[in-house]
Design a protein around this motif. Structure first.
Motif, PDB file in Angstrom:
ATOM      1  N   VAL A 127      -0.890  14.152   8.272  1.00 34.53           N
ATOM      2  CA  VAL A 127      -1.366  14.082   6.946  1.00 34.53           C
ATOM      3  C   VAL A 127      -1.620  15.159   6.237  1.00 34.53           C
ATOM      4  N   LYS A 148       0.812  -1.244  -0.102  1.00 43.59           N
ATOM      5  CA  LYS A 148       0.074   0.002   0.148  1.00 43.59           C
ATOM      6  C   LYS A 148       0.854   1.149   0.017  1.00 43.59           C
ATOM      7  N   GLU A 201       7.198  11.493   4.926  1.00 40.24           N
ATOM      8  CA  GLU A 201       6.671  10.088   5.521  1.00 40.24           C
ATOM      9  C   GLU A 201       7.216  10.184   6.984  1.00 40.24           C
ATOM     10  N   CYS A 222      -1.668   7.740   7.885  1.00 42.13           N
ATOM     11  CA  CYS A 222      -2.000   7.378   6.493  1.00 42.13           C
ATOM     12  C   CYS A 222      -3.078   8.179   5.770  1.00 42.13           C
ATOM     13  N   THR A 265      -6.280   7.196   5.746  1.00 39.26           N
ATOM     14  CA  THR A 265      -7.131   6.229   5.386  1.00 39.26           C
ATOM     15  C   THR A 265      -8.644   6.735   5.794  1.00 39.26           C
ATOM     16  N   HIS A 288       0.988   5.401   0.932  1.00 36.71           N
ATOM     17  CA  HIS A 288       0.667   6.716   1.240  1.00 36.71           C
ATOM     18  C   HIS A 288       1.494   7.938   1.251  1.00 36.71           C
TER      19      HIS A 288
END
Length: 431
Positions: free
Chosen positions: A403, A212, A329, A385, A387, A214
């Motif tokens: 984020v 995944k 990140e 992330c 999400t 991000h």
């Protein structure tokens, strides 16, 4: 259009590949959403689970008929063949040899899939020391099949026993048979890295979720500055590899306490020497961020991964840059521990559901939504992330994620449900 939404590349990695182990496979729109959710979805899930379970138990030797052609149903919502021919030898049916096969059905969960259970089995094929306190772990499919494709900045969640930890992919993308991660042994961490360092060996069977991403690389920029601090080289080296392959102009700053601690140093020097500046602390060569970033070109993008102090310094510099220039990140959230004594309860109105919830000072917004049966996708649960983002239509937000940009926070129209809270007593969400 369900067929379009369920293959949206902004949400699903490798959307055109059939992958039942996709980490967010449960986040599809096939059963609708909100007030339009299918009332019979759990019956349908149960029926599908039973028929698949029965096929596996009763006809493990079933095979597709070779050389058949497929015609697909002309349907805007569902895609499937008009017929699918299979064959098996009845004499080989398990119940012919042991009737108990039919008397011991599998017990299973009824309801929405449990995301944490969607895991892919992998085998460790290599463990190699890359630097002081850093090992590289190679993972392959147990049956020798190809593993999913991935993009620079991607990570997987490594699972063994009670441990689940995130690690960036740092191998080469042209090798679809192996995924590579690097693990830094952190004595002051939460124990996962020490466990993997001490226990993982070639031949071990582990599980992963992902890949995944991000931390996407925007391949349309005119120029790039890549900054890696310590183990932060893992996503950055994959970005450097990609930019070099694309012929894009980039510079790479790699910082560490000393060469002995800097993973993939030989590879970085071999493949990216023309763009590389090393900053080894024990050699007195520390990165001067203001000088290194004093003359960013128009359209240049900055990507960084490393210790929090490095990212905070970059964040301060980025306040003077155009919005969207800096991409970072984080290793971990600043704090993912809720302290009830320093929190206040608040009310949440779900506009689309005509429902009002109370979020206690002891729980997160995500926990309150989940307890009420409201489906909100989530992943890291640490504000890293994005999400679990939800739309906010009224009320002021106490942002605690890593984020959203400053402009996105000032807009006050979305928040991360796993960590952010109401600044006041009430929020209204578009849920």
């Amino acid at each position: 259009m369900q067929a379009s939404a369920n293959r949206d590349p902004r949400h699903f990695e490798n959307p055109d590949e059939f992958d039942i182990y996709r980490h967010n496979a449960a986040e599809h729109f096939t059963f609708g959403y909100g007030a339009h959710q299918c009332m019979g979805k759990n019956i349908a899930r149960m029926e599908m689970r039973i028929i698949l379970d029965e096929f596996v138990r009763r006809l493990p030797h079933i095979e597709l008929v070779e050389d058949q052609s497929f015609e697909y149903l002309p349907n805007t919502s569902f895609r499937g063949p008009t017929s699918l021919w299979v064959e098996w030898e009845p004499a080989q049916n398990p119940e012919r040899r042991n009737r108990a096969v039919l008397e011991n059905p599998t017990l299973f969960h009824i309801g929405a899939p449990i995301k944490e259970d969607i895991l892919r089995r992998v085998v460790v094929d290599e463990v190699k020391r890359e630097a002081e306190a850093v090992i590289r772990v190679g993972l392959v499919d147990p049956h020798g099949r190809e593993l999913p494709d991935w993009t620079p900045g991607s990570h997987i969640e490594l699972v063994s026993d009670k441990w689940r930890r995130y690690y960036s992919l740092c191998g080469t993308r042209d090798d679809r048979n192996r995924l590579s991660i690097a693990i830094l042994r952190e004595l002051e961490g939460r124990g996962g890295s020490v466990y993997f360092h001490d226990t993982v060996k070639p031949g071990d069977v582990l599980h992963i979720a992902g890949p995944k991403n991000h931390f996407h690389l925007d391949e349309a920029a005119t120029r790039y500055t890549l900054i890696a601090g310590g183990i932060g080289i893992t996503p950055i080296i994959a970005m450097a590899d990609r930019l070099k392959a694309l012929g894009k102009p980039y510079v790479l700053h790699y910082c560490g306490a000393g060469r002995r601690t800097m993973a993939f140093l030989e590879r970085v020097e071999r493949d990216h020497s023309a763009a590389l500046t090393l900053h080894a602390g024990d050699e007195g060569c520390r990165l001067d961020l203001p000088s290194a970033l004093s003359s960013l070109a128009e359209g240049e993008q900055v990507y960084a991964c490393g210790p929090e102090r490095l990212l905070e310094a970059l964040g301060s510099l980025a306040e003077k840059w155009p919005e969207g220039t800096l991409h970072v990140e984080h290793f971990t959230a600043r704090s993912n521990i809720l302290d009830p004594e320093n929190e206040h309860a608040f009310e949440v109105v779900l506009a689309d559901s005509d429902l009002t919830l109370q979020v206690g000072n002891h729980q997160t917004l995500l926990e309150a939504l989940t307890a009420a049966g409201v489906d909100v996708p989530s992943d890291c649960c640490e504000g890293l992330c994005g999400t679990c983002e939800v739309a906010v239509t009224d009320g002021h937000i106490d942002h605690r994620d890593l984020v959203l940009s400053r402009t996105e926070r000032d807009a006050n129209d979305r928040m991360m449900a796993c960590c952010s809270r109401a600044a006041g007593k009430r929020l209204t969400l578009a849920l």
